[in-house]
Design a protein around this motif. Structure first.
Motif, PDB file in Angstrom:
ATOM      1  N   ALA A 126      47.120  42.420 -20.706  1.00 20.19           N
ATOM      2  CA  ALA A 126      47.932  42.543 -19.547  1.00 20.19           C
ATOM      3  C   ALA A 126      48.579  44.032 -19.275  1.00 20.19           C
ATOM      4  O   ALA A 126      48.572  44.407 -18.319  1.00 20.19           O
ATOM      5  N   VAL A 127      48.768  44.889 -20.571  1.00 23.13           N
ATOM      6  CA  VAL A 127      49.338  46.174 -20.324  1.00 23.13           C
ATOM      7  C   VAL A 127      48.420  47.123 -19.607  1.00 23.13           C
ATOM      8  O   VAL A 127      48.507  47.668 -18.932  1.00 23.13           O
ATOM      9  N   LEU A 128      47.088  46.861 -20.311  1.00 24.96           N
ATOM     10  CA  LEU A 128      46.123  47.695 -19.638  1.00 24.96           C
ATOM     11  C   LEU A 128      45.839  47.433 -18.407  1.00 24.96           C
ATOM     12  O   LEU A 128      45.841  48.339 -17.270  1.00 24.96           O
ATOM     13  N   VAL A 129      45.668  46.083 -18.125  1.00 20.90           N
ATOM     14  CA  VAL A 129      45.146  45.966 -16.631  1.00 20.90           C
ATOM     15  C   VAL A 129      46.522  46.301 -15.506  1.00 20.90           C
ATOM     16  O   VAL A 129      46.303  46.704 -14.394  1.00 20.90           O
ATOM     17  N   HIS A 130      47.904  45.986 -16.269  1.00 22.53           N
ATOM     18  CA  HIS A 130      48.785  46.462 -15.189  1.00 22.53           C
ATOM     19  C   HIS A 130      48.789  47.821 -15.057  1.00 22.53           C
ATOM     20  O   HIS A 130      48.837  48.607 -14.004  1.00 22.53           O
ATOM     21  N   HIS A 131      48.514  48.903 -16.206  1.00 22.84           N
ATOM     22  CA  HIS A 131      48.186  50.350 -15.967  1.00 22.84           C
ATOM     23  C   HIS A 131      47.079  50.555 -14.964  1.00 22.84           C
ATOM     24  O   HIS A 131      47.331  51.345 -14.237  1.00 22.84           O
ATOM     25  N   ALA A 132      46.007  49.848 -15.091  1.00 19.46           N
ATOM     26  CA  ALA A 132      44.922  50.017 -14.261  1.00 19.46           C
ATOM     27  C   ALA A 132      45.051  50.057 -12.967  1.00 19.46           C
ATOM     28  O   ALA A 132      44.769  50.575 -11.843  1.00 19.46           O
ATOM     29  N   VAL A 133      45.944  48.944 -12.539  1.00 21.22           N
ATOM     30  CA  VAL A 133      46.082  48.630 -11.025  1.00 21.22           C
ATOM     31  C   VAL A 133      47.492  49.447 -10.627  1.00 21.22           C
ATOM     32  O   VAL A 133      47.239  50.036  -9.423  1.00 21.22           O
ATOM     33  N   GLU A 134      48.470  49.750 -11.631  1.00 20.87           N
ATOM     34  CA  GLU A 134      49.568  50.846 -10.889  1.00 20.87           C
ATOM     35  C   GLU A 134      48.998  52.037 -10.708  1.00 20.87           C
ATOM     36  O   GLU A 134      49.508  52.831  -9.807  1.00 20.87           O
ATOM     37  N   ASN A 135      48.055  52.440 -11.279  1.00 23.45           N
ATOM     38  CA  ASN A 135      47.432  53.795 -11.450  1.00 23.45           C
ATOM     39  C   ASN A 135      46.072  53.950 -10.278  1.00 23.45           C
ATOM     40  O   ASN A 135      45.468  55.012 -10.387  1.00 23.45           O
ATOM     41  N   ALA A 136      45.862  52.627  -9.650  1.00 19.39           N
ATOM     42  CA  ALA A 136      44.706  52.516  -8.814  1.00 19.39           C
ATOM     43  C   ALA A 136      43.449  52.918  -9.328  1.00 19.39           C
ATOM     44  O   ALA A 136      42.646  53.580  -8.930  1.00 19.39           O
TER      45      ALA A 136
END
Length: 195
Positions: free
Chosen positions: A125-135
């Protein structure tokens, strides 16, 4: 050593739990087939543990099954002064004990694997959130499929900002688990966006 495929392992352990519960219900109802159900459960447990590569648990299940089978045979017809009624009660007592002992291991294994999977779910969840937030990935355009999850995983494992955490995750959890967790997370993201 390969990390165990936790989703599969948990599913197999849940199946064993349902068999154990059926045998325990039979014992609670004083069903005459309860010892047979216990032996069947212990046989299934040994087979399942063997298929999961859990040799110690397999051995424990086989030993418990041998104890129940030994109690069923009894000390011999001439050596049992208490008679068949007492022997059947002793057999049922050993079967209950074997179920309780096997259940302890089964619950501990289930809880341990569920905890590992839960921690991995949080990390994904943290990795995916980071990936989405940073495009790095687009939550709206990524398909909820194995191919989409693989593409996202390749981004996470190759991107410098997520590489270290993704590699540590890969050391603890098998790739099929990671892909399922990524898919689960993206499904939750797209569902939340449509609300």
């Amino acid at each position: 050593m390969n990390a165990p495929f936790l989703h599969h392992r948990l599913q197999a352990l849940e199946t064993l739990l349902s068999y154990a519960n059926a045998a325990l219900r039979a014992h609670g109802a004083h069903d005459l087939s309860s010892t047979d159900l216990t032996i069947r459960f212990l046989t299934d447990a040994a087979t399942t543990y063997a298929s999961l590569g859990m040799g110690v648990a397999e051995n424990e299940s086989l030993a418990l099954r041998a104890e129940v089978a030994g109690a069923r045979r009894g000390p011999g017809a001439n050596a049992d002064p208490a008679g068949p009624g007492r022997r059947r009660e002793a057999e049922r007592g050993v079967a209950r004990w074997a179920l309780a002992e096997s259940g302890k291991r089964l619950r501990a294994e289930y809880e341990r694997n569920a905890e590992i999977l839960g921690r991995a779910r949080d990390e994904v969840a943290v990795l995916v959130h980071h990936a989405v937030e940073n495009a790095l990935v687009d939550a709206a355009s990524e398909p909820a499929s194995d191919g989409g999850a693989r593409r996202i995983w390749r981004v996470l494992i190759s991107e410098q900002s997520t590489r270290s955490a993704a590699r540590l995750l890969a050391l603890r959890v098998a790739l099929p688990d990671v892909l399922l967790l990524i898919d689960e997370r993206f499904t939750a993201l797209t569902t939340a966006e449509h609300l």
